[in-house]
Design an enzyme around this catalytic site. Structure first.
Site, PDB file in Angstrom:
ATOM      1  N   GLY A 136     -12.975-120.444 -92.913  1.00 43.92           N
ATOM      2  CA  GLY A 136     -13.524-119.486 -91.963  1.00 43.92           C
ATOM      3  C   GLY A 136     -15.037-119.480 -91.953  1.00 43.92           C
ATOM      4  CB  THR A 137     -17.566-119.810 -94.661  1.00 48.10           C
ATOM      5  OG1 THR A 137     -17.234-118.621 -95.378  1.00 48.10           O
ATOM      6  CG2 THR A 137     -19.069-120.035 -94.749  1.00 48.10           C
ATOM      7  CG  ASN A 174     -14.171-108.717 -95.258  1.00 48.10           C
ATOM      8  OD1 ASN A 174     -14.872-108.099 -94.462  1.00 48.10           O
ATOM      9  ND2 ASN A 174     -14.688-109.368 -96.279  1.00 48.10           N
ATOM     10  CD  GLN A 229      -8.946-110.618 -94.614  1.00 49.90           C
ATOM     11  OE1 GLN A 229      -7.759-110.430 -94.823  1.00 49.90           O
ATOM     12  NE2 GLN A 229      -9.769-111.027 -95.561  1.00 49.90           N
ATOM     13  CB  SER A 271      -9.614-119.246 -93.900  1.00 47.56           C
ATOM     14  OG  SER A 271      -9.850-120.028 -95.038  1.00 47.56           O
ATOM     15  CB  ALA A 272      -4.991-122.723 -94.503  1.00 46.40           C
ATOM     16  CG  HIS A 273      -7.932-119.298 -98.680  1.00 52.17           C
ATOM     17  ND1 HIS A 273      -8.231-118.186 -99.432  1.00 52.17           N
ATOM     18  CD2 HIS A 273      -9.012-119.524 -97.913  1.00 52.17           C
ATOM     19  CE1 HIS A 273      -9.445-117.761 -99.136  1.00 52.17           C
ATOM     20  NE2 HIS A 273      -9.948-118.557 -98.217  1.00 52.17           N
ATOM     21  CB  THR A 290     -12.499-138.770 -93.841  1.00 54.38           C
ATOM     22  OG1 THR A 290     -13.324-139.933 -93.715  1.00 54.38           O
ATOM     23  CG2 THR A 290     -11.043-139.178 -93.876  1.00 54.38           C
ATOM     24  CB  CYS A 340     -18.113-113.345-100.129  1.00 51.39           C
ATOM     25  SG  CYS A 340     -17.016-114.481 -99.284  1.00 51.39           S
TER      26      CYS A 340
END
Length: 386
Positions: free
Chosen positions: A71-72, A152, A180, A200-202, A238, A328
């Site tokens: 996301g960042t 968040n 979020q 963001s996947a995590h 890549t 963060c």
């Protein structure tokens, strides 16, 4: 000692199904997606299938989805390109945004590339929508509005569809950080009407190091870095093939099981609220966090009625993982910008913020352990103040 994980807004445990999908790609599809031989084409096909799947789930076109690392990176690419390439000279935002947005905007402001207007924040943590509408109507400068969909730290939901409509009517670009909320709500980005969004996947039980940005086709943003021209020229380097596949799989699982997850997590959140009120007299909640409909259902921002700067360590000693702010800034000694925006110094000295965030794996037993520990900590402070 039993371990209790209640910091899912920071990151989530990767699902076994996602691990299996990624492991299969790691073992069997190792070609460079830019290579023209069969090994490369196999890898490229997986990327494009993932892109198509994500686009369909969010009701946008494949050409509007660009894979990133997180996301960042997505938010930085969007905001910086709007200023550097799309002639934006004014940004409207708030002090409640994620640090990657705050720091990007601050940097652009410092370089005198853009004027920044930070919206007034009401006591409940919401933005001043009337002020925002008046500012957007002023079209003397090309403007970007950057407001997160769900905060968040306190969980307040922003009415992005309403804001997008006003922006469209006034030739203003609109970026919303949806890190979020993607996978936690059935988002239709086309219907929402936003120009830019991020994921963001995590945050949805996927891998770290994989994310995407959405950019409406007509916006024509440019890359942050130059190179081989991957991701249709927007992100050279890549591609993280197995991460992209894991992202797509985690979004599928989240949305396929969304109704069951929402029902379970809302029940857990309400149970936590009820148990806290019973166990700790004077407990309150930051922003609109107590409201299951007006805040992110997977997050509860607690305001304990005593000041304890070491509460995170005390809970960790009991095997409980929570946060006192965003991931963060959780290592910072000072109070977060969100809390200092909502409260005076005197109010902050009399309370302790605590962010508890849930997942489909959270149980009532987890919450019972949290409540029992917090009750002991609160009793200690009552004795000290007696």
């Amino acid at each position: 000692m039993q371990r209790v994980y209640l910091d899912n807004a920071a990151t989530t445990a990767i699902r076994p199904e996602v691990v299996d999908e990624m492991a299969n790609v790691m073992k069997n599809v190792y070609g460079n997606p830019s290579s023209t031989h069969v090994f490369g084409r196999e890898a490229k096909a997986l990327i494009e299938l993932s892109r198509k799947n994500i686009a369909q789930r969010l009701n946008v076109t494949s050409a509007e989805i660009y894979f990133t690392s997180c996301g960042t990176e997505s938010n930085n690419t969007i905001i910086r390109s709007c200023v550097n390439d799309l002639d934006v000279t004014r940004i409207i935002t708030t002090d409640l945004e994620h640090k990657c947005v705050l720091e990007s905007v601050k940097d652009l402001e410092k370089r005198e590339k853009v004027d920044v207007i930070r919206l007034n924040i009401l006591k409940d943590g919401n933005i001043d929508y009337d002020q925002l509408e008046e500012l957007i109507k002023d079209q003397s400068k090309k403007t970007l509005v950057s407001l997160m969909h769900a905060n968040n730290e306190i969980g307040n939901l922003t009415d992005v569809k309403h804001i997008a409509k006003i922006c469209q009517e006034n030739n203003t670009l609109f970026h919303t950080d949806t890190v979020q909320t993607v996978g936690h709500y059935d988002l239709d980005l086309k219907d929402l009407g936003v120009d830019f969004a991020s994921c963001s996947a995590h945050k949805i039980h996927g891998p770290k190091g994989a994310g995407f940005l959405y950019a409406k086709k007509a916006t024509h943003i440019k890359p942050l870095i130059s190179g081989g021209g991957q991701e249709r020229g927007l992100r050279s380097g890549t591609e993280n093939v197995y991460g992209i596949v894991g992202l797509s799989k985690s979004l599928d699982l989240a949305l396929d099981e969304l109704d069951a997850h929402i029902s379970h997590i809302k029940e857990i959140k309400q149970y936590t609220i009820d148990q806290l009120k019973e166990a700790i007299p004077g407990v309150a909640f930051n922003g609109l966090s107590e409201d299951l409909e007006k805040s992110l259902y997977a997050l509860l921002s607690i305001k304990l009625p005593f000041h304890d700067s070491l509460i995170g360590f005390e809970l960790e000693l009991a095997g409980i993982a929570v946060s006192q702010g965003s991931a963060c800034s959780s290592g910072a000694a000072k109070v977060s910008l969100v809390m200092s925006t909502l409260y005076t110094d005197e109010e902050i000295d009399q309370m302790t913020p605590l962010r508890v965030s849930f997942s489909y794996e959270t149980t009532k037993e987890d919450i019972d352990i949290l409540i029992s520990t917090l009750k002991k900590i609160a009793a200690k402070h009552q004795l000290q103040n007696a």
